[in-house]
Enzyme design. Structure first.
Site, PDB file in Angstrom:
ATOM      1  N   VAL A  76       3.086  44.902  25.441  1.00 35.99           N
ATOM      2  CA  VAL A  76       2.070  44.108  24.097  1.00 35.99           C
ATOM      3  C   VAL A  76       1.287  44.383  24.159  1.00 35.99           C
ATOM      4  CG1 VAL A  76       1.871  40.935  24.202  1.00 35.99           C
ATOM      5  CG2 VAL A  76       3.936  42.289  26.072  1.00 35.99           C
ATOM      6  N   SER A  77       0.810  44.432  22.426  1.00 35.00           N
ATOM      7  CA  SER A  77      -0.035  45.198  22.263  1.00 35.00           C
ATOM      8  C   SER A  77      -0.787  43.800  21.158  1.00 35.00           C
ATOM      9  CB  SER A  77      -0.205  46.447  21.126  1.00 35.00           C
ATOM     10  OG  SER A  77       0.677  45.699  20.487  1.00 35.00           O
ATOM     11  N   THR A  78      -0.456  42.796  21.276  1.00 39.51           N
ATOM     12  CA  THR A  78      -1.537  42.290  20.608  1.00 39.51           C
ATOM     13  C   THR A  78      -1.414  40.445  21.450  1.00 39.51           C
ATOM     14  OG1 THR A  78      -0.141  41.323  18.337  1.00 39.51           O
ATOM     15  CG2 THR A  78      -1.311  43.123  18.592  1.00 39.51           C
TER      16      THR A  78
END
Length: 211
Positions: A10-12
């Site tokens: 989950v990058s954002t």
């Protein structure tokens, strides 16, 4: 006994673990374990340098199945992704994607099957990296146009006013970034960005609050 593990990156703030898990379950997958890394770039941080990514190499054994939403969850750098996936396959691990229902079989022995598998992997890894470059170019063009109009506000902050004040306060108390991130419910990268430039973080937030 073999097991199935879901790995999510989950990058954002717009992405969530629950969304990736729900998608996988809707596709018919069930899991023995779920590992996830939050606020981590797939471009600059290889899988084996992420906290939970490292655990995959300890948790998975020959015959196990690794499920990811798509190959880009493992990374968006062509060389890193192909090297990582081939290492996992060499250990006898099968990788399955939720999107497009792709399967990379680590138990494949037939040369033709291996060749087809590796070609598919190379194509998907190249697409993941190309998507990053395309997105960057589009963002750069959009930013340039917004600056000409005088409407550019920069990237939307991944924190709100209350979180900013909370992080700044805990930094002043000397708490560790990991603990601050947990309490304020933000990523460690966000804590580090605020620590490096609290005034800049405040300006970025005001720009979006005023919109």
């Amino acid at each position: 006994m073999s097991k199935t593990v879901l790995y999510a990156r989950v990058s954002t703030t717009e992405q969530t673990l629950s969304h990736q898990r729900t998608q996988a379950e809707a596709a018919g997958f069930t899991f023995d374990d779920v590992l996830s890394d939050h606020g981590v770039s797939g471009v600059s941080v290889p899988l084996n340098e992420r906290p939970e990514g490292r655990r995959l190499f300890d948790v998975l054994r020959a015959g196990d199945v690794l499920v990811v939403r798509w190959i880009d969850r493992l990374g968006r750098n062509y060389a890193d992704v192909t090297e990582t996936v081939r290492e996992l396959l060499a250990r006898g691990i099968t990788i399955k994607t939720v999107i497009n229902a792709m399967t990379f079989d680590g138990s494949a022995k037939d040369p033709m099957s291996k060749a087809v598998r590796d070609a598919q992997l190379s194509f998907m890894a190249a697409m993941a990296e190309a998507q990053v470059e395309t997105t960057r170019e589009a963002q750069a063009a959009g930013i340039a146009a917004a600056r000409e109009r005088g409407t550019y506000r920069g990237r939307k902050p991944s924190f709100d006013r209350q979180q900013l004040q909370s992080v700044v306060g805990m930094l002043a108390e000397g708490l560790a970034p990991a603990e601050i991130a947990r309490r304020a419910r933000v990523s460690r990268q966000t804590v580090y960005r605020i620590k490096e430039d609290p005034a800049g973080a405040g300006r970025a937030l005001r720009a979006w609050e005023a919109a």
